[in-house]
Design an enzyme around this catalytic site. Structure first.
Site, PDB file in Angstrom:
ATOM      1  N   ARG A 163      45.136 -55.107 -36.187  1.00  0.00           N
ATOM      2  CA  ARG A 163      45.468 -56.174 -37.294  1.00  0.00           C
ATOM      3  C   ARG A 163      44.515 -57.143 -38.202  1.00  0.00           C
ATOM      4  O   ARG A 163      44.515 -58.483 -38.704  1.00  0.00           O
ATOM      5  CB  ARG A 163      46.568 -57.702 -36.582  1.00  0.00           C
ATOM      6  CG  ARG A 163      47.660 -57.134 -35.691  1.00  0.00           C
ATOM      7  CD  ARG A 163      47.922 -55.804 -36.479  1.00  0.00           C
ATOM      8  NE  ARG A 163      49.787 -55.461 -35.809  1.00  0.00           N
ATOM      9  CZ  ARG A 163      49.699 -54.439 -34.866  1.00  0.00           C
ATOM     10  NH1 ARG A 163      48.741 -53.387 -35.223  1.00  0.00           N
ATOM     11  NH2 ARG A 163      50.777 -54.612 -34.608  1.00  0.00           N
ATOM     12  N   SER A 233      56.150 -58.710 -37.064  1.00  0.00           N
ATOM     13  CA  SER A 233      55.877 -59.688 -35.867  1.00  0.00           C
ATOM     14  C   SER A 233      55.129 -60.607 -36.617  1.00  0.00           C
ATOM     15  O   SER A 233      54.136 -60.908 -37.797  1.00  0.00           O
ATOM     16  CB  SER A 233      54.393 -59.059 -35.271  1.00  0.00           C
ATOM     17  OG  SER A 233      55.508 -57.621 -35.340  1.00  0.00           O
ATOM     18  N   GLU A 329      49.937 -63.535 -37.376  1.00  0.00           N
ATOM     19  CA  GLU A 329      49.795 -62.953 -38.659  1.00  0.00           C
ATOM     20  C   GLU A 329      50.508 -62.659 -39.996  1.00  0.00           C
ATOM     21  O   GLU A 329      49.271 -62.250 -40.517  1.00  0.00           O
ATOM     22  CB  GLU A 329      50.595 -61.687 -37.849  1.00  0.00           C
ATOM     23  CG  GLU A 329      50.399 -60.071 -37.834  1.00  0.00           C
ATOM     24  CD  GLU A 329      51.069 -58.929 -36.518  1.00  0.00           C
ATOM     25  OE1 GLU A 329      50.816 -59.044 -36.072  1.00  0.00           O
ATOM     26  OE2 GLU A 329      51.644 -58.328 -38.101  1.00  0.00           O
TER      27      GLU A 329
HETATM   28  P1  NAP Z   1      56.988 -53.689 -26.088  1.00  0.00           P
HETATM   29  O1  NAP Z   1      57.258 -52.808 -25.613  1.00  0.00           O
HETATM   30  O2  NAP Z   1      57.908 -55.021 -25.782  1.00  0.00           O
HETATM   31  O3  NAP Z   1      55.493 -54.372 -26.146  1.00  0.00           O
HETATM   32  C1  NAP Z   1      55.224 -55.233 -26.660  1.00  0.00           C
HETATM   33  C2  NAP Z   1      53.355 -55.027 -27.257  1.00  0.00           C
HETATM   34  O4  NAP Z   1      52.743 -54.488 -25.784  1.00  0.00           O
HETATM   35  C3  NAP Z   1      53.885 -54.737 -27.953  1.00  0.00           C
HETATM   36  O5  NAP Z   1      53.704 -55.036 -29.197  1.00  0.00           O
HETATM   37  C4  NAP Z   1      52.266 -54.156 -28.075  1.00  0.00           C
HETATM   38  O6  NAP Z   1      51.415 -54.228 -29.314  1.00  0.00           O
HETATM   39  C5  NAP Z   1      52.323 -53.616 -26.997  1.00  0.00           C
HETATM   40  N1  NAP Z   1      52.165 -52.618 -26.209  1.00  0.00           N
HETATM   41  C6  NAP Z   1      52.948 -51.867 -25.805  1.00  0.00           C
HETATM   42  N2  NAP Z   1      52.751 -51.204 -25.293  1.00  0.00           N
HETATM   43  C7  NAP Z   1      51.481 -50.713 -25.123  1.00  0.00           C
HETATM   44  C8  NAP Z   1      50.377 -49.476 -24.624  1.00  0.00           C
HETATM   45  N3  NAP Z   1      50.494 -48.700 -24.089  1.00  0.00           N
HETATM   46  N4  NAP Z   1      49.167 -50.098 -24.626  1.00  0.00           N
HETATM   47  C9  NAP Z   1      48.980 -51.308 -25.337  1.00  0.00           C
HETATM   48  N5  NAP Z   1      49.804 -51.606 -25.623  1.00  0.00           N
HETATM   49  C10 NAP Z   1      51.010 -52.003 -25.636  1.00  0.00           C
HETATM   50  O7  NAP Z   1      56.870 -53.087 -27.379  1.00  0.00           O
HETATM   51  P2  NAP Z   1      57.763 -53.824 -29.006  1.00  0.00           P
HETATM   52  O8  NAP Z   1      57.001 -55.247 -29.073  1.00  0.00           O
HETATM   53  O9  NAP Z   1      58.840 -53.251 -29.181  1.00  0.00           O
HETATM   54  O10 NAP Z   1      56.684 -53.168 -29.772  1.00  0.00           O
HETATM   55  C11 NAP Z   1      56.206 -51.529 -30.499  1.00  0.00           C
HETATM   56  C12 NAP Z   1      55.905 -51.491 -31.053  1.00  0.00           C
HETATM   57  O11 NAP Z   1      56.234 -52.089 -32.431  1.00  0.00           O
HETATM   58  C13 NAP Z   1      54.137 -52.411 -31.192  1.00  0.00           C
HETATM   59  O12 NAP Z   1      53.483 -51.454 -31.875  1.00  0.00           O
HETATM   60  C14 NAP Z   1      54.521 -53.443 -31.825  1.00  0.00           C
HETATM   61  O13 NAP Z   1      53.721 -53.463 -32.863  1.00  0.00           O
HETATM   62  C15 NAP Z   1      55.688 -52.434 -33.495  1.00  0.00           C
HETATM   63  N6  NAP Z   1      56.198 -54.269 -34.204  1.00  0.00           N
HETATM   64  C16 NAP Z   1      56.229 -54.269 -35.102  1.00  0.00           C
HETATM   65  C17 NAP Z   1      56.994 -55.082 -35.200  1.00  0.00           C
HETATM   66  C18 NAP Z   1      56.474 -55.320 -37.270  1.00  0.00           C
HETATM   67  O14 NAP Z   1      58.018 -55.158 -37.861  1.00  0.00           O
HETATM   68  N7  NAP Z   1      55.619 -55.151 -37.365  1.00  0.00           N
HETATM   69  C19 NAP Z   1      57.291 -56.331 -34.509  1.00  0.00           C
HETATM   70  C20 NAP Z   1      57.729 -55.658 -33.973  1.00  0.00           C
HETATM   71  C21 NAP Z   1      57.315 -54.828 -32.888  1.00  0.00           C
HETATM   72  P3  NAP Z   1      50.375 -53.660 -30.219  1.00  0.00           P
HETATM   73  O15 NAP Z   1      52.094 -55.030 -31.512  1.00  0.00           O
HETATM   74  O16 NAP Z   1      49.589 -54.637 -30.686  1.00  0.00           O
HETATM   75  O17 NAP Z   1      51.376 -51.980 -30.354  1.00  0.00           O
END
Ligand code: NAP
Length: 333
Positions: A163, A233, A329
């Site tokens: 990011r 996020s 962020e």
């Molecule tokens: P989650 O499975 O509840 O996991 C929480 C966080 O852990 C995620 O944000 C993700 O980080 C990290 N994560 C999960 N699996 C991983 C792995 N195998 N290796 C490394 N890091 C891991 O996930 P979630 O909150 O539902 O989010 C899933 C994805 O959606 C993420 O990539 C997140 O960035 C994305 N997201 C985007 C938004 C948006 O609107 N911009 C909002 C929420 C979530 P990272 O964020 O670094 O990937």
């Protein structure tokens, strides 16, 4: 060029909060940027707006605002394996991802449905479900405001990390992104590294199945930006030394983290916020989403200041409970 006076930016940011642009102009070409430099439009820290999906407007007014509308998707090069597309900074990111999918050009499927413009994607090196745009970004065409010239930054020169990029650091306040060139693959190799996808799909899945799975998960887990203003996020997932995570885990064994390099872990900020019982916390119409605690939402008529106050409450609570500093962020303007 038409410089409008006193424009309410409510419809130009996905939080849907009000702030007045004393001067507001839409940029459609490099010539527009050059013409604006001649009248010193960028001299006082002008706000450069893309899709407005990564900003929180807390100021009552902003002197100069420039909205980037530069359009166009041009094929630069193609062979049997790859294709290079030069994409105008004002193109909508989600529509661009759908366009690549419809043409069988692969790589960006995991990044579908991220709000915002193509020009904003390299700034914070957007990422989701194990893919970051840096893996497919070939170069970024940039207008440097102080130097008054266009340069083409290769991927390696953009210092992309989690990011983060050169645009949030050395070049901050001194650039307008004109276009981004993406290098996409003709052979489909799904990235199913994240559990949410691994559970649903196999490596034999089709691009359609992957795209639909990401859309389905995001739609279910994240509040709809068309219903409640938000900027995805709000906080980064903190990168913390392994020893410290292990210490925290002694008191909180359920803490959610992932390995990040040799020395660090990436903590799930959503888990930290949830553990502070802040899901659903509100100040007026500003609050922590009930659906996903990493997302702050405008439930109606929240001001930027109220949303900022909610973010302060989240940061202080997480710091107090876990001694972990959350970093926003979203850019505060
Ligand atoms: P989650 O499975 O509840 O996991 C929480 C966080 O852990 C995620 O944000 C993700 O980080 C990290 N994560 C999960 N699996 C991983 C792995 N195998 N290796 C490394 N890091 C891991 O996930 P979630 O909150 O539902 O989010 C899933 C994805 O959606 C993420 O990539 C997140 O960035 C994305 N997201 C985007 C938004 C948006 O609107 N911009 C909002 C929420 C979530 P990272 O964020 O670094 O990937």
């Amino acid at each position: 060029m038409n410089i409008k006076k006193n424009v309410d930016l409510r419809n130009y940011n996905t939080f849907c909060v009000s702030s007045i642009a004393e001067n507001f102009v839409e940029i459609n070409s490099v010539t527009d940027i050059q013409n604006l430099t001649k009248i010193n439009y960028f001299d006082d820290g002008t706000l450069i707006l893309g899709g407005g999906s990564n900003i929180l407007l807390v100021s009552y007014s902003i002197k100069n605002v420039a909205k980037i509308n530069i359009q166009g998707i041009n094929l630069i090069y193609e062979d049997e394996n790859e294709i290079y597309l030069k994409v105008g900074a004002g193109e909508n990111w989600h529509e661009f991802v759908e366009y690549t999918y419809e043409n069988n050009w692969h790589g960006l499927e995991n990044l579908v449905l991220i709000p915002g413009s193509v020009g904003a994607a390299p700034v914070q090196n957007i990422g989701a479900y194990g893919v970051e745009q840096k893996e497919f970004c070939h170069s970024v065409e940039v207008f440097l405001l102080k130097e008054n010239k266009v340069v083409n930054l290769k991927n390696e020169e953009c210092n992309f990390t989690y990011r983060d990029s050169i645009f949030k650091n050395e070049l901050k306040g001194n650039f307008v992104i004109i276009s981004v060139t993406y290098k996409l693959q003709k052979k489909f190799e799904p990235n199913l590294y994240y559990q949410d996808l691994k559970y649903r799909l196999t490596s034999e899945c089709t691009p359609k199945e992957l795209l639909e799975a990401v859309i389905e998960i995001r739609t279910r887990k994240l509040p709809d930006v068309n219903v409640y203003g938000n900027a995805g996020s709000f906080f980064q997932n903190p990168i913390v030394k392994k020893e410290k995570v292990e210490r925290i885990a002694e008191s909180y064994p359920k803490i959610k983290y992932f390995p990040y390099g040799d020395e660090n872990h990436k903590l799930a900020a959503a888990w930290l916020i949830d553990s502070c019982r802040l899901k659903g916390f509100r100040i007026g119409d500003a609050g922590v989403s009930e659906m996903h605690p990493l997302i702050l939402v405008n439930y109606g008529n929240a001001s930027g200041k109220e949303i900022f106050e909610v973010s302060e409450k989240v940061i202080h609570s997480v710091l107090k409970k876990f001694d972990v500093q959350l970093v926003r962020e979203v850019n505060i303007i």
